[in-house]
Design a protein around this motif. Structure first.
Motif, mmCIF file in Angstrom:
data_model
loop_
_atom_site.group_PDB
_atom_site.id
_atom_site.type_symbol
_atom_site.label_atom_id
_atom_site.label_comp_id
_atom_site.label_asym_id
_atom_site.label_seq_id
_atom_site.Cartn_x
_atom_site.Cartn_y
_atom_site.Cartn_z
ATOM 1 N N UNK A 138 71.103 46.747 -11.918
ATOM 2 C CA UNK A 138 70.151 47.092 -10.853
ATOM 3 C C UNK A 138 70.879 47.565 -9.599
ATOM 4 N N UNK A 139 71.961 46.874 -9.218
ATOM 5 C CA UNK A 139 72.696 47.269 -8.012
ATOM 6 C C UNK A 139 73.279 48.669 -8.171
ATOM 7 N N UNK A 140 73.858 48.950 -9.332
ATOM 8 C CA UNK A 140 74.438 50.273 -9.566
ATOM 9 C C UNK A 140 73.362 51.357 -9.558
ATOM 10 N N UNK A 141 72.208 51.067 -10.144
ATOM 11 C CA UNK A 141 71.106 52.029 -10.153
ATOM 12 C C UNK A 141 70.570 52.266 -8.741
ATOM 13 N N UNK A 142 70.513 51.226 -7.911
ATOM 14 C CA UNK A 142 70.061 51.380 -6.522
ATOM 15 C C UNK A 142 71.023 52.261 -5.736
ATOM 16 N N UNK A 143 72.304 52.002 -5.878
ATOM 17 C CA UNK A 143 73.310 52.779 -5.142
ATOM 18 C C UNK A 143 73.298 54.241 -5.581
ATOM 19 N N UNK A 144 73.065 54.481 -6.866
ATOM 20 C CA UNK A 144 73.026 55.851 -7.393
ATOM 21 C C UNK A 144 71.692 56.543 -7.108
ATOM 22 N N UNK A 145 70.717 55.823 -6.542
ATOM 23 C CA UNK A 145 69.417 56.412 -6.232
ATOM 24 C C UNK A 145 68.480 56.499 -7.416
ATOM 25 N N UNK A 146 68.801 55.804 -8.507
ATOM 26 C CA UNK A 146 67.944 55.828 -9.695
ATOM 27 C C UNK A 146 66.870 54.728 -9.638
ATOM 28 N N UNK A 147 66.944 53.895 -8.615
ATOM 29 C CA UNK A 147 66.014 52.773 -8.496
ATOM 30 C C UNK A 147 65.879 52.443 -7.018
ATOM 31 N N UNK A 148 64.670 52.074 -6.618
ATOM 32 C CA UNK A 148 64.431 51.624 -5.252
ATOM 33 C C UNK A 148 64.791 50.158 -5.115
ATOM 34 N N UNK A 149 65.518 49.763 -4.079
ATOM 35 C CA UNK A 149 65.816 48.335 -3.888
ATOM 36 C C UNK A 149 64.517 47.552 -3.702
ATOM 37 N N UNK A 150 64.445 46.385 -4.315
ATOM 38 C CA UNK A 150 63.249 45.544 -4.163
ATOM 39 C C UNK A 150 63.582 44.174 -3.601
ATOM 40 N N UNK A 151 64.843 43.940 -3.249
ATOM 41 C CA UNK A 151 65.234 42.678 -2.640
ATOM 42 C C UNK A 151 65.487 41.540 -3.608
#
Length: 153
Positions: A138-151
């Motif tokens: 999840x962290x890698x996907x958030x940093x790459x912009x493939x996922x929105x951070x949800x906390x």
């Protein structure tokens, strides 16, 4: 030694779940100069999972200092240029946990401590290992912009 570590790990998890005690920890996305990511495999719990290095924050210790200390203890790597990446909440294992995430760089070669850590290696971001933990993904996907951070960790 491993049976004692496993027993202590399970007992601590159970106690924290029963008491509902809130904990805080730090994880660090450590890269080498070529951009590879440092991942570790623990000797307790889910030993098949590759995770970011890190651990608990001691009393009167800043989250950033805890992250740097944990990486050094677990892998022998000194982290420079540490920057805060985010703060996440986790309810895994039946407890309330706040996870502070940092990123940084090392010039060191990882050496697992042999007590908590079974393996510590750098991986290219396009060649991550099988068994990558869902939270790390999840962290890698958030940093790459493939996922929105949800906390959530």
């Amino acid at each position: 030694m491993r049976p004692l570590i496993d027993l202590a790990y399970r007992a601590r998890r159970r106690l924290l779940a029963l008491t509902g005690w809130a904990t805080a920890g730090a994880k660090v996305m450590v890269h080498d100069r070529s951009g590879r990511l440092l991942l570790v495999r623990n000797r307790y719990g889910r030993t098949d999972r590759w995770v970011l290095p890190g651990g608990g924050i001691k009393r009167r210790e800043s989250p950033q200092a805890a992250g740097a200390r944990e990486v050094l203890e677990e892998t022998g790597c000194r982290v420079t240029g540490m920057e805060a990446t985010g703060v996440f909440q986790s309810k895994a294992e039946g407890r309330r946990d706040t996870v502070h995430l940092f990123s940084g760089v090392t010039d060191d070669t990882p050496v697992p401590d042999g007590v908590e850590i079974a393996e510590a290696r750098f991986f290219a971001l396009d060649a991550l290992p099988k068994g990558l933990s869902p939270a790390t993904r999840r962290r890698l996907d958030e940093i790459a912009g493939r996922r929105q951070p949800d906390g959530r960790w």
